[in-house]
Design a protein around this motif. Structure first.
Motif, PDB file in Angstrom:
ATOM      1  N   ASP A  61       0.798  -1.224   0.000  1.00  0.00           N
ATOM      2  CA  ASP A  61       0.000   0.000   0.000  1.00  0.00           C
ATOM      3  C   ASP A  61       0.837   1.283   0.000  1.00  0.00           C
ATOM      4  OD1 ASP A  61       0.924  -0.411   2.599  1.00  0.00           O
ATOM      5  OD2 ASP A  61      -0.916   0.305   3.540  1.00  0.00           O
ATOM      6  N   PHE A  62       2.154   1.176  -0.165  1.00  0.00           N
ATOM      7  CA  PHE A  62       3.023   2.349  -0.223  1.00  0.00           C
ATOM      8  C   PHE A  62       3.132   2.848  -1.659  1.00  0.00           C
ATOM      9  CE2 PHE A  62       3.867   1.699   4.009  1.00  0.00           C
ATOM     10  CZ  PHE A  62       4.944   2.396   4.515  1.00  0.00           C
ATOM     11  N   CYS A  63       3.205   4.155  -1.831  1.00  0.00           N
ATOM     12  CA  CYS A  63       3.529   4.750  -3.120  1.00  0.00           C
ATOM     13  C   CYS A  63       5.035   4.552  -3.309  1.00  0.00           C
ATOM     14  CB  CYS A  63       3.186   6.241  -3.125  1.00  0.00           C
ATOM     15  SG  CYS A  63       3.710   7.103  -4.607  1.00  0.00           S
ATOM     16  N   VAL A  64       5.444   4.035  -4.459  1.00  0.00           N
ATOM     17  CA  VAL A  64       6.857   3.733  -4.694  1.00  0.00           C
ATOM     18  C   VAL A  64       7.459   4.749  -5.654  1.00  0.00           C
ATOM     19  CG1 VAL A  64       8.495   2.020  -5.570  1.00  0.00           C
ATOM     20  CG2 VAL A  64       6.491   1.276  -4.256  1.00  0.00           C
ATOM     21  N   MET A  65       8.504   5.427  -5.171  1.00  0.00           N
ATOM     22  CA  MET A  65       9.277   6.349  -6.001  1.00  0.00           C
ATOM     23  C   MET A  65      10.595   5.675  -6.345  1.00  0.00           C
ATOM     24  SD  MET A  65       9.034  10.032  -4.167  1.00  0.00           S
ATOM     25  CE  MET A  65       7.497  10.760  -3.663  1.00  0.00           C
ATOM     26  N   VAL A 100      14.413   2.610 -11.636  1.00  0.00           N
ATOM     27  CA  VAL A 100      13.147   2.435 -12.359  1.00  0.00           C
ATOM     28  C   VAL A 100      13.187   1.193 -13.254  1.00  0.00           C
ATOM     29  CG1 VAL A 100      13.690   3.843 -14.395  1.00  0.00           C
ATOM     30  CG2 VAL A 100      11.319   3.747 -13.527  1.00  0.00           C
ATOM     31  N   LEU A 101      14.373   0.696 -13.556  1.00  0.00           N
ATOM     32  CA  LEU A 101      14.518  -0.500 -14.395  1.00  0.00           C
ATOM     33  C   LEU A 101      14.442  -1.810 -13.617  1.00  0.00           C
ATOM     34  CD1 LEU A 101      17.356   0.696 -16.810  1.00  0.00           C
ATOM     35  CD2 LEU A 101      14.931   0.359 -17.344  1.00  0.00           C
ATOM     36  N   ILE A 102      14.309  -1.763 -12.303  1.00  0.00           N
ATOM     37  CA  ILE A 102      14.207  -2.992 -11.507  1.00  0.00           C
ATOM     38  C   ILE A 102      12.798  -3.548 -11.715  1.00  0.00           C
ATOM     39  CG2 ILE A 102      14.344  -4.025  -9.219  1.00  0.00           C
ATOM     40  CD1 ILE A 102      16.158  -1.653  -8.415  1.00  0.00           C
ATOM     41  N   SER A 103      12.705  -4.634 -12.451  1.00  0.00           N
ATOM     42  CA  SER A 103      11.394  -5.167 -12.857  1.00  0.00           C
ATOM     43  C   SER A 103      10.531  -5.619 -11.686  1.00  0.00           C
ATOM     44  CB  SER A 103      11.575  -6.304 -13.852  1.00  0.00           C
ATOM     45  OG  SER A 103      12.299  -7.358 -13.260  1.00  0.00           O
ATOM     46  N   SER A 104      11.132  -6.007 -10.579  1.00  0.00           N
ATOM     47  CA  SER A 104      10.347  -6.477  -9.436  1.00  0.00           C
ATOM     48  C   SER A 104       9.879  -5.334  -8.528  1.00  0.00           C
ATOM     49  CB  SER A 104      11.153  -7.501  -8.630  1.00  0.00           C
ATOM     50  OG  SER A 104      12.348  -6.916  -8.164  1.00  0.00           O
ATOM     51  N   VAL A 105      10.174  -4.097  -8.901  1.00  0.00           N
ATOM     52  CA  VAL A 105       9.726  -2.937  -8.124  1.00  0.00           C
ATOM     53  C   VAL A 105       8.684  -2.185  -8.941  1.00  0.00           C
ATOM     54  CG1 VAL A 105      10.396  -0.780  -7.028  1.00  0.00           C
ATOM     55  CG2 VAL A 105      11.937  -2.737  -6.939  1.00  0.00           C
ATOM     56  N   PRO A 106       7.426  -2.270  -8.554  1.00  0.00           N
ATOM     57  CA  PRO A 106       6.365  -1.585  -9.299  1.00  0.00           C
ATOM     58  C   PRO A 106       6.303  -0.090  -8.950  1.00  0.00           C
ATOM     59  CG  PRO A 106       5.429  -2.751  -7.443  1.00  0.00           C
ATOM     60  CD  PRO A 106       6.914  -3.033  -7.428  1.00  0.00           C
ATOM     61  N   ALA A 107       7.146   0.686  -9.594  1.00  0.00           N
ATOM     62  CA  ALA A 107       7.243   2.113  -9.282  1.00  0.00           C
ATOM     63  C   ALA A 107       6.032   2.884  -9.783  1.00  0.00           C
ATOM     64  CB  ALA A 107       8.515   2.686  -9.879  1.00  0.00           C
ATOM     65  N   ASP A 108       5.562   3.790  -8.944  1.00  0.00           N
ATOM     66  CA  ASP A 108       4.481   4.708  -9.311  1.00  0.00           C
ATOM     67  C   ASP A 108       5.039   6.002  -9.885  1.00  0.00           C
ATOM     68  OD1 ASP A 108       2.237   3.154  -8.066  1.00  0.00           O
ATOM     69  OD2 ASP A 108       3.433   3.532  -6.260  1.00  0.00           O
ATOM     70  N   ILE A 109       6.213   6.381  -9.374  1.00  0.00           N
ATOM     71  CA  ILE A 109       6.845   7.648  -9.739  1.00  0.00           C
ATOM     72  C   ILE A 109       8.309   7.385 -10.051  1.00  0.00           C
ATOM     73  CG2 ILE A 109       7.479   9.955  -8.886  1.00  0.00           C
ATOM     74  CD1 ILE A 109       5.027   9.763  -7.009  1.00  0.00           C
ATOM     75  N   TRP A 110       8.813   8.057 -11.078  1.00  0.00           N
ATOM     76  CA  TRP A 110      10.220   7.973 -11.466  1.00  0.00           C
ATOM     77  C   TRP A 110      10.822   9.359 -11.326  1.00  0.00           C
ATOM     78  CZ3 TRP A 110      11.816   7.587 -17.283  1.00  0.00           C
ATOM     79  CH2 TRP A 110      13.201   7.492 -17.402  1.00  0.00           C
ATOM     80  N   ILE A 111      11.930   9.454 -10.591  1.00  0.00           N
ATOM     81  CA  ILE A 111      12.572  10.738 -10.334  1.00  0.00           C
ATOM     82  C   ILE A 111      13.981  10.744 -10.917  1.00  0.00           C
ATOM     83  CG2 ILE A 111      13.298  12.382  -8.565  1.00  0.00           C
ATOM     84  CD1 ILE A 111      11.297  11.035  -6.678  1.00  0.00           C
TER      85      ILE A 111
END
Length: 178
Positions: free
Chosen positions: A8-12, A18-29
């Motif tokens: 339930d966390f927003c992932v930045m 951002v290229l780590i496929s197992s990390v479903p990022a919501d935001i890319w910085i």
């Protein structure tokens, strides 16, 4: 430690993470569009579908995008607005530079209204990325110089703003484990 990120966390995702496929990022910085970013940027641009938050100087230097989805927010940080480890000025509505991309992400999370910030992969040490590649910089080493600035920011957020900040992975920052 990516698998320990609560669902339930927003992932930045910062920079190349951002290229780590197992990390479903919501935001890319992205903070900078340097020669170290250029080799992986096009792949990240082509595969990421979420919100993109780029520092203004990085946004204007980025190659033309091949995708029509996602949103761009250009964050302007001025040299006079840098983080100062000895006297931290308020960050309400502001992103102060000088604390690495980690410091920017923490400030963004606070300004977006986060009451809890969970770090993962923010080791603030060394030159190696998660994928075994390197970003050798004179400012890197066992403890990055930006660490003191980010620690000052964290202390201020915890003590003055009652934000809970912890980490899933080893770090040189002064934060407890989650």
């Amino acid at each position: 430690h990516y698998q320990e990120i609560p669902a339930d966390f927003c992932v930045m995702a910062v920079n190349k993470a951002v290229l780590i496929s197992s990390v479903p990022a919501d935001i890319w910085i992205i903070n900078q569009m340097t020669e170290n970013v250029q080799p992986w940027y096009n792949e990240a641009d082509a595969t990421f579908n979420g919100i993109r938050i780029f520092r203004y100087s990085a946004a204007v230097l980025r190659p033309p995008s091949r995708v029509n989805n996602g949103y761009y927010f250009q964050v302007l940080t001025a040299p006079t607005e840098r983080l100062n480890p000895n006297k931290l000025r308020p960050i309400d509505g502001v992103i102060r530079s000088g604390g690495s991309i980690t410091g920017c992400a923490i400030q963004l999370a606070y300004n977006f209204g986060a009451s809890e910030i969970l770090l993962c992969g923010a080791d603030m040490s060394g030159d190696e990325y998660w994928d075994g590649t390197f970003n050798v910089r004179p400012s890197h080493g066992d403890i990055w110089p930006a660490t003191a600035k980010v620690n000052s920011l964290i202390k201020w957020l915890v003590e003055e703003k009652d934000i809970k900040i912890s980490t899933l992975s080893p770090t040189k920052l002064n934060v407890p484990e989650y």
